[in-house]
Write an enzyme that holds these catalytic residues in place. Sequence first.
Site, PDB file in Angstrom:
ATOM      1  N   GLY A  67       0.789  -1.222   0.000  1.00 15.53           N
ATOM      2  CA  GLY A  67       0.000   0.000   0.000  1.00 15.53           C
ATOM      3  C   GLY A  67       0.825   1.277   0.000  1.00 15.53           C
ATOM      4  O   GLY A  67       0.266   2.378   0.000  1.00 15.53           O
ATOM      5  N   HIS A 102     -11.105  -6.241  -5.435  1.00 15.60           N
ATOM      6  CA  HIS A 102      -9.770  -6.848  -5.405  1.00 15.60           C
ATOM      7  C   HIS A 102      -9.948  -8.366  -5.436  1.00 15.60           C
ATOM      8  O   HIS A 102     -10.419  -8.968  -4.471  1.00 15.60           O
ATOM      9  CB  HIS A 102      -9.035  -6.418  -4.131  1.00 15.60           C
ATOM     10  CG  HIS A 102      -7.635  -6.945  -4.034  1.00 15.60           C
ATOM     11  ND1 HIS A 102      -6.546  -6.114  -3.925  1.00 15.60           N
ATOM     12  CD2 HIS A 102      -7.140  -8.209  -4.020  1.00 15.60           C
ATOM     13  CE1 HIS A 102      -5.443  -6.856  -3.854  1.00 15.60           C
ATOM     14  NE2 HIS A 102      -5.787  -8.128  -3.905  1.00 15.60           N
ATOM     15  N   ARG A 132       4.881 -15.583  -2.929  1.00 19.46           N
ATOM     16  CA  ARG A 132       5.018 -16.157  -1.585  1.00 19.46           C
ATOM     17  C   ARG A 132       3.671 -16.672  -1.124  1.00 19.46           C
ATOM     18  O   ARG A 132       2.659 -16.535  -1.805  1.00 19.46           O
ATOM     19  CB  ARG A 132       5.505 -15.086  -0.609  1.00 19.46           C
ATOM     20  CG  ARG A 132       4.615 -13.839  -0.614  1.00 19.46           C
ATOM     21  CD  ARG A 132       4.894 -12.892   0.507  1.00 19.46           C
ATOM     22  NE  ARG A 132       4.245 -11.611   0.338  1.00 19.46           N
ATOM     23  CZ  ARG A 132       2.966 -11.357   0.578  1.00 19.46           C
ATOM     24  NH1 ARG A 132       2.177 -12.343   0.995  1.00 19.46           N
ATOM     25  NH2 ARG A 132       2.458 -10.161   0.412  1.00 19.46           N
TER      26      ARG A 132
END
Length: 460
Positions: free
Chosen positions: A176, A219, A302
Site C-alpha cells: 500500500g 480486489h 510467496r
Amino acid sequence: MTDVFTGSTELFDTVLIANRGEIAARIQRACRELGLKTVSICSEADKQASYGETADSFICVGPANATRSYLNKDAILLAARLTGTGAVHPGYGFLSENTSFSDAVEKAGLVFIGPDAQSIATMGDKITAKRAMIAAGVPCVPGPDTSLPDDAGVVAGIAEEIGYPVIIKAAGGGGGRGMRVVHEPASLQEAITLTREEARQAFGNPALYMEKFLQHPRHIELQVLCDTHGNAVWLGHRDCSMQRRHQKVVEEAPAPGISAEIMQPVGLACVEACQQIGYRGVGTFEFLYENGKFYFIEMNTRLQVEHPVTEMTSGIDIVQAQIKAAQGKYLELRQDDVICEGHSFECRINAEDPDTFLPSAGVVTDLAWPHGEGIRLDTHIHAGYRVSPYYDSLIAKLIVHAPTRPEAIAKMRQALAETRVEGISTNLPLLRALFEDAAFAQGETDIHYLEHWLKAWRAA
C-alpha cells in the site's frame, strides 16, 4: 486434505522457519505433519513463543529490532548451518520476496521454499511483471509497461493518453505504499516528485509507472500452484476487497458474483504465465475487477496471509504443497481435477484499538476461541502471551467454511460472538459490526467500501 503430489524425492528432512507469529506456527504444523524436523528462529522479544517449545531447535537470531533479527540474512543462514537444516521457509513478509536472500539460501546449498531469485525479481518489479503478464495474455490495467521518464512533458502526454484519473506507483512498491492518485493535470508533477522520493526511501528504487485509476473495482486474487517440472494449476479465486489503507481486513473464497466462465480464461492465462517464467511453488495473482473485466496489478511470489480460505474451499493444504514442490515432487493434479466447494471467510484479528487503529501491546490475560464444524483458528497467542510492540499487529486468523455464502456469514457471526481476547485491545468490535452490514452481506462492495463504512461506524 487432499495430497496432490507424487514422487519419492526427499531433498531435505529439516526446515528452518524464517519467520514469527501465526505463520511460523502454521508452517511448523505443516512440516510436522509431513514428518519433517523444524528449526524455529526468534528475536529476543519472541523468546517465549509457544511454537519454540514444539520445534526441534529454537534459536535466537538477534534483538527485537527486525532489521537485526528477522531481516538479518547472515544470522538466519548461520542458524541454518549450525542446525544442519536442509531448507528455509520464509513465510510471508520479512525476507519472503527478497531476491538476495533467496539467492543466498541456494548458494549455501539449501533449498528455498519458494520461487527462485529470478522469478522473484521478475514479478517483484511491477513494470517487468506487467510486461511478462502482457506477453502471457493476462489482462492488465491500461498504461505503458515502461517506467516513467524524467521529462515532465512526456509524462503529461502519457497521462492524457491514459485519461484521468491516473495512479502513480512505485515499481518496487508493495504493502500500500508508494502510490498516489492524480485527478487533474495540475497535480501530476507534484505527485510524481513525492512518490518518487517515497519510493527511493522505502524501496531503494525510484522508478515509477502510471496506470488508469479504476473508480469502483473489487480486489480479486487467483492462487496458483506449480511444481519444478512445468506442471501448474490455479486453485480458485478470492475476494479481498475489504481493505483499510490498502491493508486487507476480511477475505473470502470464492469471490461472490463472478462466474466460472469469466474466471476460467484468466486462470489459464495465469498458469501460462507461470510456465513461461519457470515459476515454482505457490503464488498469487492480484487483479482489480470492474464492469466484468479483470486487470492485473501484481503477483505475490510467496504464501499469502489469506491462503486458508482457498485451503478450505479447495481441500488442498497449500503450505504442505509448497513444501512438496520444493522437494522436487510431481504435481499430479490437473486443472479439470480442481474442485472448489462451499464458501469460506477469514477475519484478521489484530491487536489494535478498533477506533484509532493504534497498535495495542501488552499481556493477553484471558481468551476464548470458538469451536465447531467448519471453524478454524490460526494463531500463536495464548493466555499470558505478551503482544510485542515491535511487529505487525496480527495475532490470529479466524476462518469459517460452510456450504453457501449466507451460511458462512452466519457461522462467522457466531464465531466472532464467541471469541474473546482480554488484556489488550483488538479489532473484534469492528469485525462483528461489519458482518452485520447489509451491503457486505449482499456482496455489493468494492475496495473503497470499508473506508466509507468505517466513517459511518465511528460516527454511530
